[in-house]
Design a protein around this motif. Structure first.
Motif, PDB file in Angstrom:
ATOM      1  N   LEU A  48       0.814  -1.214   0.000  1.00 45.97           N
ATOM      2  CA  LEU A  48       0.000   0.000   0.000  1.00 45.97           C
ATOM      3  C   LEU A  48       0.846   1.262   0.000  1.00 45.97           C
ATOM      4  N   GLY A  49       2.165   1.072  -0.068  1.00 46.10           N
ATOM      5  CA  GLY A  49       3.048   2.228  -0.076  1.00 46.10           C
ATOM      6  C   GLY A  49       3.196   2.888   1.277  1.00 46.10           C
ATOM      7  N   LEU A  50       2.935   2.148   2.361  1.00 45.93           N
ATOM      8  CA  LEU A  50       3.020   2.710   3.700  1.00 45.93           C
ATOM      9  C   LEU A  50       4.329   2.329   4.361  1.00 45.93           C
ATOM     10  N   SER A  51       4.672   3.076   5.388  1.00 49.24           N
ATOM     11  CA  SER A  51       5.824   2.774   6.221  1.00 49.24           C
ATOM     12  C   SER A  51       5.339   2.645   7.652  1.00 49.24           C
ATOM     13  N   SER A  52       6.063   1.880   8.457  1.00 52.17           N
ATOM     14  CA  SER A  52       5.646   1.696   9.841  1.00 52.17           C
ATOM     15  C   SER A  52       5.710   2.990  10.634  1.00 52.17           C
ATOM     16  N   ASP A  53       6.474   3.992  10.130  1.00 43.12           N
ATOM     17  CA  ASP A  53       6.612   5.267  10.833  1.00 43.12           C
ATOM     18  C   ASP A  53       5.682   6.343  10.288  1.00 43.12           C
ATOM     19  N   ASP A  54       5.056   6.091   9.128  1.00 43.41           N
ATOM     20  CA  ASP A  54       4.183   7.093   8.528  1.00 43.41           C
ATOM     21  C   ASP A  54       2.864   7.190   9.276  1.00 43.41           C
ATOM     22  N   PRO A  55       2.257   8.389   9.310  1.00 47.43           N
ATOM     23  CA  PRO A  55       0.896   8.476   9.848  1.00 47.43           C
ATOM     24  C   PRO A  55      -0.082   7.704   8.976  1.00 47.43           C
ATOM     25  N   SER A  96      -5.585  -7.511  21.253  1.00 50.73           N
ATOM     26  CA  SER A  96      -4.135  -7.669  21.277  1.00 50.73           C
ATOM     27  C   SER A  96      -3.594  -7.215  22.617  1.00 50.73           C
ATOM     28  N   ILE A  97      -2.648  -7.978  23.183  1.00 50.32           N
ATOM     29  CA  ILE A  97      -2.056  -7.604  24.468  1.00 50.32           C
ATOM     30  C   ILE A  97      -0.916  -6.617  24.285  1.00 50.32           C
ATOM     31  N   ALA A  98      -0.631  -6.240  23.047  1.00 54.08           N
ATOM     32  CA  ALA A  98       0.386  -5.237  22.733  1.00 54.08           C
ATOM     33  C   ALA A  98      -0.192  -4.333  21.648  1.00 54.08           C
ATOM     34  N   PRO A  99       0.390  -3.159  21.447  1.00 51.22           N
ATOM     35  CA  PRO A  99      -0.116  -2.292  20.373  1.00 51.22           C
ATOM     36  C   PRO A  99      -0.097  -3.004  19.020  1.00 51.22           C
ATOM     37  N   VAL A 100      -1.177  -2.865  18.259  1.00 49.90           N
ATOM     38  CA  VAL A 100      -1.239  -3.442  16.920  1.00 49.90           C
ATOM     39  C   VAL A 100      -0.146  -2.804  16.058  1.00 49.90           C
ATOM     40  N   GLN A 101       0.636  -3.659  15.385  1.00 48.20           N
ATOM     41  CA  GLN A 101       1.782  -3.181  14.627  1.00 48.20           C
ATOM     42  C   GLN A 101       1.510  -3.210  13.128  1.00 48.20           C
ATOM     43  N   LEU A 102       2.105  -2.250  12.431  1.00 50.28           N
ATOM     44  CA  LEU A 102       2.116  -2.252  10.969  1.00 50.28           C
ATOM     45  C   LEU A 102       3.472  -2.764  10.520  1.00 50.28           C
ATOM     46  N   ILE A 103       3.488  -3.847   9.713  1.00 50.62           N
ATOM     47  CA  ILE A 103       4.762  -4.456   9.343  1.00 50.62           C
ATOM     48  C   ILE A 103       4.791  -4.801   7.861  1.00 50.62           C
ATOM     49  N   SER A 104       6.001  -4.993   7.380  1.00 55.85           N
ATOM     50  CA  SER A 104       6.243  -5.566   6.058  1.00 55.85           C
ATOM     51  C   SER A 104       7.399  -6.540   6.198  1.00 55.85           C
ATOM     52  N   SER A 105       7.119  -7.814   6.012  1.00 58.45           N
ATOM     53  CA  SER A 105       8.181  -8.815   6.116  1.00 58.45           C
ATOM     54  C   SER A 105       9.161  -8.701   4.962  1.00 58.45           C
ATOM     55  N   GLY A 106       8.666  -8.245   3.807  1.00 59.11           N
ATOM     56  CA  GLY A 106       9.546  -8.116   2.642  1.00 59.11           C
ATOM     57  C   GLY A 106      10.588  -7.034   2.814  1.00 59.11           C
ATOM     58  N   THR A 107      10.192  -5.883   3.367  1.00 62.15           N
ATOM     59  CA  THR A 107      11.133  -4.776   3.571  1.00 62.15           C
ATOM     60  C   THR A 107      11.649  -4.704   4.995  1.00 62.15           C
ATOM     61  N   ALA A 154      10.128  -3.639   7.484  1.00 65.66           N
ATOM     62  CA  ALA A 154       9.613  -2.464   8.176  1.00 65.66           C
ATOM     63  C   ALA A 154       8.758  -2.889   9.368  1.00 65.66           C
ATOM     64  N   GLY A 155       9.035  -2.322  10.525  1.00 62.11           N
ATOM     65  CA  GLY A 155       8.264  -2.590  11.725  1.00 62.11           C
ATOM     66  C   GLY A 155       8.586  -3.884  12.434  1.00 62.11           C
ATOM     67  N   LEU A 156       9.478  -4.714  11.908  1.00 58.85           N
ATOM     68  CA  LEU A 156       9.745  -6.021  12.535  1.00 58.85           C
ATOM     69  C   LEU A 156      10.474  -5.877  13.862  1.00 58.85           C
ATOM     70  N   ASP A 157      11.403  -4.925  13.944  1.00 64.67           N
ATOM     71  CA  ASP A 157      12.137  -4.759  15.205  1.00 64.67           C
ATOM     72  C   ASP A 157      11.198  -4.367  16.339  1.00 64.67           C
ATOM     73  N   THR A 158      10.291  -3.432  16.048  1.00 66.05           N
ATOM     74  CA  THR A 158       9.330  -3.021  17.075  1.00 66.05           C
ATOM     75  C   THR A 158       8.394  -4.163  17.438  1.00 66.05           C
ATOM     76  N   LEU A 159       7.954  -4.908  16.425  1.00 68.57           N
ATOM     77  CA  LEU A 159       7.079  -6.050  16.682  1.00 68.57           C
ATOM     78  C   LEU A 159       7.749  -7.058  17.596  1.00 68.57           C
TER      79      LEU A 159
END
Length: 360
Positions: free
Chosen positions: A285-292, A308-319, A321-326
């Motif tokens: 979708l052209g999004l980043s884990s840091d973008d609004p 979810s017992i933790a904040p819902v995360q936005l991730i991309s396994s391919g890039t 993005a967001g995996l470290d925070t997840l």
């Protein structure tokens, strides 16, 4: 290697050896008396958990396992030799059930843990054992007792702390390949993954945690639809579920509810297992884990957050993005959870060799 997680085998413990009826006949020994020895004990069939095995493939081709019978007693009060035990290695996480009675015999989860599934028969008594003041020359001996015979079902439930769940093509295999050295097949069509995949993910401390990618969950999985009926058992032991929801799907919230309904229908406490939810494929979708995020994505997050017992995360396994925070959230939640999943019953009847004794 072909993944086989269920098997049915037949086990035969060894029969006990017969006792002997004999009399001592030696020169210069008048009225030597009875001297028949006892028979030896039959061998038992023993299952041993082996951490090097990952599948029940060996039992697809071998279905019958027999222990050695005990030897017959001899003259001169000689006891027959005991039969050799038959040791069968199974993967850690194997549940053993008696097919005829439905009784749970044991649950082998620790490497080296053993379970006696068929006990060898006791050896028969020789005629020396029947000597008494009333019978000075007994002429009979007892036959050995038969060994136990059982038909048992082996069911493998993978030992993993984190189970990755979601609808087909939600990105589960891509995620486990990004987090670990596992290399499952990845493609852009549903049901690419046909068997569970295990991967070891390293914590910041250096310790390894096993993640399991569970394939084939669709609506009706608990009733046998898709592949979920075959593999839902593999998340029974997990402490935490990592639920991937495809953000590019037509109805991400509906997809989440479909999986939740299947966990509820399957039972075994899976619907109550703590979950961390992640929205995958944000790169499409052209999004980043840091973008609004826009209002549509924010609405999805708000609907999923209570589950979810933790904040819902936005991730991309391919890039990545967001995996470290997840993963930071996953490690935090694992540290806060009990060491053992409460839904798994404790092992029963599993005994070590030193605890198990059959008198001869």
């Amino acid at each position: 290697m072909q993944f086989i997680d269920q098997a049915q085998i037949e086990v035969f413990a060894g029969d006990g050896g017969d006792g002997m009826a004999a009399f001592r006949r030696e020169k210069y020994v008048p009225a030597g008396g009875p001297s028949g020895g006892n028979g030896g004990r039959g061998g038992s069939v023993i299952l041993v958990a082996d951490e090097n095995l990952q599948t029940l493939l060996d039992f697809r081709y071998a279905h019958k396992f027999k222990a050695e019978p005990g030897k017959r007693g001899g003259s001169s009060n000689k006891t027959g030799a005991n039969g050799s035990d038959r040791v069968i290695e199974v993967p850690c996480g194997t549940v053993i059930t008696d097919v005829e009675t439905g009784e749970l015999l044991g649950d082998l989860v620790t490497p080296g843990q053993t379970l006696y599934v068929a006990r060898g028969g006791k050896g028969g008594l020789g005629n020396r054992c029947f000597l008494s003041n009333h019978n000075r020359a007994p002429e009979h001996a007892l036959p050995g007792l038969p060994g136990e015979h059982r038909v048992i079902k082996l069911e493998l439930k993978l030992l993993a702390e984190v189970g990755i769940i979601g609808l087909p093509n939600a990105g589960k295999s891509t995620l486990i390949s990004a987090l670990s050295a596992a290399r499952p097949k990845v493609a852009d069509y549903p049901f690419t993954t046909l068997v569970p995949n295990l991967g070891v993910v390293r914590k910041p401390s250096g310790d390894g945690t096993v993640f399991a990618d569970i394939p084939g969950l669709i609506e009706g999985a608990h009733a046998g639809a898709g592949l979920g009926h075959e593999f839902l058992r593999h998340i029974e032991r997990t402490r935490l579920l990592l639920h991937l929801v495809d953000l590019t799907a037509a109805d991400p919230v509906g997809d989440f509810r479909t999986i939740q309904a299947e966990l509820q229908a399957y039972g075994h406490g899976l619907s109550d297992r703590p979950q961390v939810i992640a929205l995958s494929k944000i790169d499409v979708l052209g999004l980043s884990s840091d973008d609004p995020v826009d209002d549509t994505v924010q609405d999805i997050i708000q609907q999923l957050q209570p589950h979810s017992i933790a904040p819902v995360q936005l991730i991309s396994s391919g890039t990545r993005a967001g995996l470290d925070t997840l993963m930071e959230h996953v490690w935090q939640q694992l540290a806060a959870l009990p060491a053992e999943p409460p839904a798994i019953p404790p092992p029963i009847l599993a005994q070590t060799a030193s605890e198990f004794h059959i008198p001869v």
